[in-house]
Design a protein around this motif. Structure first.
Motif, PDB file in Angstrom:
ATOM      1  N   GLU A 241     -10.068   2.669  -9.749  1.00  0.00           N
ATOM      2  CA  GLU A 241     -10.119   1.941 -10.856  1.00  0.00           C
ATOM      3  C   GLU A 241     -10.730   2.706 -12.093  1.00  0.00           C
ATOM      4  OE1 GLU A 241     -14.741   0.401 -11.350  1.00  0.00           O
ATOM      5  OE2 GLU A 241     -14.259   1.106  -9.780  1.00  0.00           O
TER       6      GLU A 241
ATOM      7  N   GLY B 204     -10.322  -9.295  -8.546  1.00  0.00           N
ATOM      8  CA  GLY B 204     -10.601  -9.395  -7.153  1.00  0.00           C
ATOM      9  C   GLY B 204      -8.493 -10.636  -6.392  1.00  0.00           C
TER      10      GLY B 204
ATOM     11  N   THR C  12      -1.955  -2.839 -10.442  1.00  0.00           N
ATOM     12  CA  THR C  12      -2.747  -2.781  -9.038  1.00  0.00           C
ATOM     13  C   THR C  12      -3.977  -2.466  -9.727  1.00  0.00           C
ATOM     14  OG1 THR C  12      -0.716  -1.781  -8.363  1.00  0.00           O
ATOM     15  CG2 THR C  12      -3.300  -1.706  -7.257  1.00  0.00           C
ATOM     16  N   GLY C  13      -4.498  -1.407 -10.310  1.00  0.00           N
ATOM     17  CA  GLY C  13      -5.972  -1.948 -10.553  1.00  0.00           C
ATOM     18  C   GLY C  13      -6.494  -2.305 -11.260  1.00  0.00           C
TER      19      GLY C  13
ATOM     20  N   VAL D 219      -4.590   3.460  -5.237  1.00  0.00           N
ATOM     21  CA  VAL D 219      -5.869   2.678  -6.269  1.00  0.00           C
ATOM     22  C   VAL D 219      -6.765   3.354  -6.565  1.00  0.00           C
ATOM     23  CG1 VAL D 219      -6.926   0.621  -7.357  1.00  0.00           C
ATOM     24  CG2 VAL D 219      -4.562   0.365  -5.755  1.00  0.00           C
TER      25      VAL D 219
ATOM     26  N   ALA E 201      -6.868  -5.519  -9.087  1.00  0.00           N
ATOM     27  CA  ALA E 201      -8.144  -5.103  -7.887  1.00  0.00           C
ATOM     28  C   ALA E 201     -10.233  -5.117  -8.868  1.00  0.00           C
ATOM     29  CB  ALA E 201      -8.084  -3.940  -7.554  1.00  0.00           C
TER      30      ALA E 201
ATOM     31  N   VAL F 219      -4.006  -6.560  -3.880  1.00  0.00           N
ATOM     32  CA  VAL F 219      -3.117  -6.123  -4.941  1.00  0.00           C
ATOM     33  C   VAL F 219      -2.237  -5.797  -3.983  1.00  0.00           C
ATOM     34  CG1 VAL F 219      -3.305  -3.570  -4.706  1.00  0.00           C
ATOM     35  CG2 VAL F 219      -5.787  -4.684  -5.050  1.00  0.00           C
TER      36      VAL F 219
ATOM     37  N   THR G 157       0.773  -1.327   0.240  1.00  0.00           N
ATOM     38  CA  THR G 157       0.010  -0.196  -0.022  1.00  0.00           C
ATOM     39  C   THR G 157       0.748   1.310  -0.298  1.00  0.00           C
ATOM     40  OG1 THR G 157      -1.826  -1.264   0.963  1.00  0.00           O
ATOM     41  CG2 THR G 157      -1.605   0.939   1.136  1.00  0.00           C
TER      42      THR G 157
END
Length: 443
Positions: free
Chosen positions: A128, A364, A357-358, A126, A361, A367, A120
């Motif tokens: 979307e 699912g 990373t996006g 992050v 996420a 990350v 993180t």
């Protein structure tokens, strides 16, 4: 000067690795981080800032001049369609090859699992990624802002409008076209001055990375590095092989001409750093500026072959590290998501990590897995950035040849006794071709 610069860059790379490793072994880590690394980083950051200073005016002027001189909107549209066809095909090949090889090699099995906090902190927030946001971001609401932020995609859109408009108004816009042409020449001259500093920047970039992490980190991740670079080599073979279909033996000349921007991209891990020199070398290879001025900025947004492969490779690698079995259908959906979300990332540092990373996420996937590759991302970034340069150089040369506008770069060809007969065969008259002949199918 060019051969000397190549040698100096190689020496800078070697010296940076040696100095960095010596410091890593003899100086405390906290001292390196606080007192030494910032000065090495300064050397490379100065170079990157100078390069960023060149990008916006260089891209703007070359595209405007190229389109204005093209004089035929049909030719522009045809070149654009051919370019996008090549870019989309190359992107699919790059991502597909990465997806295939990461499933064959399975480098993520047994990889170390980091903690969430580390990931993180390193990656940041992050966001979307939405297709609508990307499409809207293509169109600038402020041309000055696009230039100030070096947003290549928005500069490209504005420049296309400006170039087409200047072509339409004809004689009344001649002064602006002449000014843009002079601006392009001036920026290339400035590029020559900036490139003299490149070996020092290369030294600082590599010394900084090696001093902080040492070469020992390569041993920990050696399997991933070797398999990824093997995959890049295969991609190079495919790209250069496809280029050879159009260029023939001249593909070897192209490789020779792009070696300097290639080394700059590899050592600095920056596509922007290589762009001005790539323009210059493609000029020497025989690509008219009105073609390279349109193709390269477009390619920097839509033709990032190395980044494409890396993102598919890294996403599945992370899933493997966490023991997550993804179906073929899911992997294909990930592939298509990466295709859309990765466009226009060339000017954003470590943008590939943000896209990955996006994507994680969105599907699912954990990350925090991005932290697994953070330790060696600099070394991975060097390879994928160099591949981006190769892909865009090949694409530009191929489209130029496809249009029948590729000029001869070697003087001895012109000096042959029957040189006058070469005009039609070797494309030397590319700049003087009637717009109606652009699509004559030569090559």
């Amino acid at each position: 000067m060019d051969r000397k610069l190549t040698l100096y860059i190689l020496l800078g790379m070697l010296l940076g690795v040696v100095v960095g490793q010596v410091l890593n072994q003899t100086v405390a880590a906290d001292v390196i981080k606080a007192d030494i690394a910032p000065w090495f980083k300064l050397l490379s950051d100065i170079f990157l800032n100078l390069i960023k200073m060149l990008v916006a005016p260089l891209v703007l002027s070359t595209i405007v001049v190229g389109i204005a001189h093209m004089g035929d909107s049909a030719a522009l549209g045809r070149i654009g369609v051919r370019a996008l066809t090549w870019f989309i095909t190359a992107s699919l090949v790059s991502i597909g090859l990465g997806l295939l090889l990461v499933n064959i090699f399975q480098p993520g099995i047994g990889a170390p699992i980091p903690d969430v906090a580390e990931a993180t902190a390193a990656v940041g927030e992050v966001k979307e990624l939405k297709a609508t946001d990307f499409i809207l971001s293509i169109f600038p609401k402020n041309a000055v802002e696009a230039l100030a932020t070096n947003n290549i995609l928005q500069i490209l859109v504005f420049s296309i409008f400006a170039g087409v408009a200047l072509s339409a108004i004809g004689e009344r816009g001649k002064a602006l076209v002449t000014g843009a042409d002079a601006l392009a020449e001036m920026m290339l001259q400035v590029t020559g001055y900036v490139m003299r500093y490149a070996p020092i920047a290369v030294f600082g970039a590599l010394a900084n990375v090696v001093a902080a992490s040492g070469l020992s980190i390569l041993g920990t991740y050696l399997t991933l590095l070797l398999e990824f670079y093997f995959s890049l080599v295969l991609l190079w073979v495919i790209l250069l092989g496809a280029g050879a279909v159009f260029l023939g033996r001249r593909i070897f000349a192209l490789i020779r001409y792009i070696r300097q921007p290639l080394m700059i991209a590899f050592s600095t891990a920056s596509s922007e750093a290589a762009l001005p020199k790539l323009f210059e070398q493609l000029d020497r290879f025989g690509v008219p500026r009105r073609i390279s001025g349109f193709m390269l900025p477009l390619g920097y947004s839509f033709n990032l072959d190395g980044s494409m492969m890396y993102m598919s490779f890294a996403t599945i690698f992370i899933a493997q590290a966490y023991g997550i079995d993804l179906s073929i259908g899911t992997q294909i959906m990930i592939l298509l998501t990466l295709m859309i979300s990765s466009k226009g990332i060339a000017a954003v540092p470590r943008a590939s990590l943000v896209v990955i990373t996006g994507t994680l996420a969105m599907f699912g996937l954990p990350v925090e897995g991005v932290a697994i590759i953070l330790a060696i991302d600099q070394f991975l970034d060097m390879g994928r950035t160099a591949t981006n340069v190769v892909g865009n150089a090949v694409a530009t040369a191929v489209i130029t040849r496809w249009e029948g506008m590729l000029e001869v770069e070697e003087p001895e060809v012109v000096e042959l006794p029957h040189a006058p007969s070469h005009t039609a065969a070797d494309g030397r008259a590319g700049l003087d071709l009637d717009p109606g002949n652009f699509g004559d199918g030569r090559g």
